[in-house]
Design an enzyme around this catalytic site. Structure first.
Site, PDB file in Angstrom:
ATOM      1  N   GLU A  71       4.780  -3.863  12.111  1.00 44.24           N
ATOM      2  CA  GLU A  71       3.700  -2.867  12.037  1.00 44.24           C
ATOM      3  C   GLU A  71       2.503  -3.546  11.406  1.00 44.24           C
ATOM      4  O   GLU A  71       2.586  -4.018  10.266  1.00 44.24           O
ATOM      5  CB  GLU A  71       4.144  -1.676  11.182  1.00 44.24           C
ATOM      6  CG  GLU A  71       5.090  -0.752  11.887  1.00 44.24           C
ATOM      7  CD  GLU A  71       4.588  -0.323  13.243  1.00 44.24           C
ATOM      8  OE1 GLU A  71       3.365  -0.139  13.419  1.00 44.24           O
ATOM      9  OE2 GLU A  71       5.413  -0.214  14.162  1.00 44.24           O
TER      10      GLU A  71
ATOM     11  N   CYS B 241      -2.922   1.306   6.792  1.00 45.92           N
ATOM     12  CA  CYS B 241      -3.164   0.764   8.131  1.00 45.92           C
ATOM     13  C   CYS B 241      -3.628   1.886   9.051  1.00 45.92           C
ATOM     14  O   CYS B 241      -4.233   1.632  10.077  1.00 45.92           O
ATOM     15  CB  CYS B 241      -1.942   0.052   8.679  1.00 45.92           C
ATOM     16  SG  CYS B 241      -0.523   1.111   8.807  1.00 45.92           S
TER      17      CYS B 241
ATOM     18  N   ASN C  79       0.789  -1.237   0.000  1.00 50.40           N
ATOM     19  CA  ASN C  79       0.000   0.000   0.000  1.00 50.40           C
ATOM     20  C   ASN C  79       0.822   1.290   0.000  1.00 50.40           C
ATOM     21  O   ASN C  79       0.312   2.339  -0.355  1.00 50.40           O
ATOM     22  CB  ASN C  79      -0.986  -0.001   1.175  1.00 50.40           C
ATOM     23  CG  ASN C  79      -0.296  -0.041   2.521  1.00 50.40           C
ATOM     24  OD1 ASN C  79       0.808  -0.542   2.645  1.00 50.40           O
ATOM     25  ND2 ASN C  79      -0.947   0.497   3.513  1.00 50.40           N
TER      26      ASN C  79
ATOM     27  N   GLU D 163       8.816   2.406  14.596  1.00 51.67           N
ATOM     28  CA  GLU D 163       9.630   2.792  13.449  1.00 51.67           C
ATOM     29  C   GLU D 163       9.892   4.291  13.480  1.00 51.67           C
ATOM     30  O   GLU D 163       9.220   5.041  14.169  1.00 51.67           O
ATOM     31  CB  GLU D 163       8.881   2.464  12.156  1.00 51.67           C
ATOM     32  CG  GLU D 163       8.495   1.021  12.049  1.00 51.67           C
ATOM     33  CD  GLU D 163       8.097   0.656  10.635  1.00 51.67           C
ATOM     34  OE1 GLU D 163       6.900   0.689  10.325  1.00 51.67           O
ATOM     35  OE2 GLU D 163       9.015   0.363   9.826  1.00 51.67           O
TER      36      GLU D 163
END
Ligand code: UN1
Length: 484
Positions: free
Chosen positions: A249, A283, A152, A463
């Site tokens: 993630e 997400c 994505n 991250e």
């Protein structure tokens, strides 16, 4: 075969994979092949990990200034190419041209940020309770890291894993998602052209088998993964079994909470962007909406009108606001989710049918939808559809609103719309999430601050920002005295 020819990058050499043919198609016109070439195999993983492992010592010993300079050269290459690669991105992934170009520029910014950060600090210095001693905490790269990235954000997410991994002295084997190999090829080309030594970055194409071989390889010292919660947990389990750090993630079911005093125009624009940009395939997308009872009818109407007015079509055409989703499989699962929600009593506030030109008839389009749910606990309140679908509930009190937002297994991001500072401050403590936006949409991430979720949305260190330095290095605490 047609489209751009795909090759893997292993040990500084562009070479054909030894696996089945991999093709990426344009999801707006699936007969149009964007790129194709042979995918990798477990043997290619072996070659790539060995190449990375052999390059580890020299790369770790390269001064951070030099490592950073290469990243900054790559950043300039990506920034120059953004108009063209952004278009490739939109053709391959389905987000709009503006989003594709924007994402490519964002990848360039991330490379620049970590290029600059490489030499910013080299650990920390503490005083000692003993005379004649200092205590240092220094940082060392993990070694060879495996990076597994989703479809994505075909260039931004790879950049935000690759850039810190390399900046802090690791070598990389990278497996991008199957649907977006062209942008992976472009990013690897930029880093190659920028002067990265052979073996420091390796690109292998493939699906689950290749990913599993990578995560399980004895020479891999750490894994960063972005994708579904189910796969992420199995990656984390495999990493834990080998005793290596894993950063994962994962999914989200992110709520926008619109309180009674909010600026409704502002909130509607932000919720619309959060829910429908990139066809809801983030997400961090807004997939839940909690609205204060007294404004719910007005707000729902305003939002549905705007959703019904979104221009759906070929994402590379200027002015189109919503393209297709990435694949036929994704479309079918989103449509099945909408059907199940309707069976459970969800009522659509949006009413549009898709009107597409005949050349797009086979594209993977999904109509943008806002549903009002009869109750919480239902399928659409709990499950991530990863599409342009927003589920709405109303709340009688602020307590109830925050409670609804906290329901379920995920905890990535949330947005709260209010002009009441007290309520905004409350939301910081009460929402169980990793990222909170006050009066802005649920998506978005800046490179200098941590990104990641709570509950089922993430595992391991976050991250970006300082969190990235922490994940991609391990520290040594040094009790340092003179010998005399
Ligand atoms: C963003 O919100 O701009 O896979 C980034 C994802 C996230 C990145 C979101 N890891 O959608």
């Amino acid at each position: 075969m047609s489209g751009v020819l795909l090759q893997q990058f292993i040990g500084g050499v562009w070479r054909d994979g030894r696996g089945d043919l991999l093709t990426s198609e344009n999801p707006a016109r699936p007969t149009e092949i964007v790129a194709s070439g042979p995918a990798g195999t477990v043997e290619d993983v072996e070659l790539a990990v060995r190449a990375a492992s052999e390059a580890t010592a020299a790369w770790a010993a390269t001064p951070p200034h030099e490592r950073g300079a290469i990243l900054k050269r790559a950043s300039a290459i990506v920034a120059d190419a953004a108009p063209e690669w952004g278009r490739d991105l939109a053709r391959e992934e389905g987000k709009t041209l503006a989003e594709g170009v924007g994402e490519t520029r964002r990848a360039a910014q991330i490379l620049e940020y970590f290029g600059n950060d490489a030499d910013r600090e080299a650990g920390s210095l503490f005083s000692s309770p003993r005379r004649g001693e200092r205590i240092l905490v220094t940082r060392r790269p993990l070694g060879t890291v495996a990076l597994i990235t989703p479809f994505n954000f075909p260039i931004a997410i790879p950049a935000w894993k690759i850039a810190p991994a390399l900046a802090y002295g690791n070598t990389v084997v990278w497996k991008p998602a199957g649907p977006v190999p062209l942008l992976a090829l472009r990013l690897a080309q930029a880093l190659d052209e920028a002067g990265l030594p052979a073996g420091v970055l390796n690109l292998v194409f493939g699906e689950g088998e290749v990913g599993a071989a990578l995560v399980g390889h004895p020479l891999v010292d750490g894994v960063s993964f972005t994708g579904s919660t189910a796969v992420g947990r199995s990656v984390a389990a495999a990493g834990a079994a080998r005793g290596i750090p894993v950063q994962a993630e994962l999914g989200g079911k992110n709520a926008a909470v619109v309180l009674a005093d909010a600026d409704l125009e502002l909130a509607a624009g932000q919720v619309l962007a959060g829910a429908f940009n990139s066809s809801g395939q983030k997400c961090t997308a807004t997939s839940r909406l909690v609205v204060a009872d007294e404004i719910a009818a007005d707000f729902g109407r305003l939002l549905a009108e705007r959703a019904d007015a979104l221009v759906v079509g070929d994402p590379v055409v200027e002015g189109v606001q919503l393209g297709p989703v990435v694949s036929g499989r994704a479309r079918d699962s989103i449509l099945a989710g909408m059907a199940q929600a309707e069976q459970e009593g969800a009522s659509a506030l949006t009413s549009r049918e898709l009107e597409l030109t005949s050349d797009l008839a086979d594209g993977y389009f999904v109509r943008p939808a806002v549903y009002e749910l009869p109750t919480d606990g239902s399928f659409l309140w709990e499950q991530e559809l990863f599409g342009p679908v927003l589920a709405m509930l109303t709340a009688k009190t602020v307590d109830e609103a925050f409670g609804l937002a906290n329901e379920g297994g995920f905890g990535l991001s949330a947005a709260v719309f209010t002009n009441d500072l007290g309520l905004a401050l409350d939301s910081i403590d009460r929402l169980q999430i990793g990222i909170l936006h006050v009066n802005s949409e649920t998506a978005g991430a800046d490179p200098h601050v941590p990104f990641g979720g709570a509950k089922g949305s993430g595992l391991g260190p976050k991250e970006q920002g300082g969190a990235a330095r922490e994940f991609y290095t391990s520290s040594t605490t040094v009790y340092l005295r003179g010998g005399a």
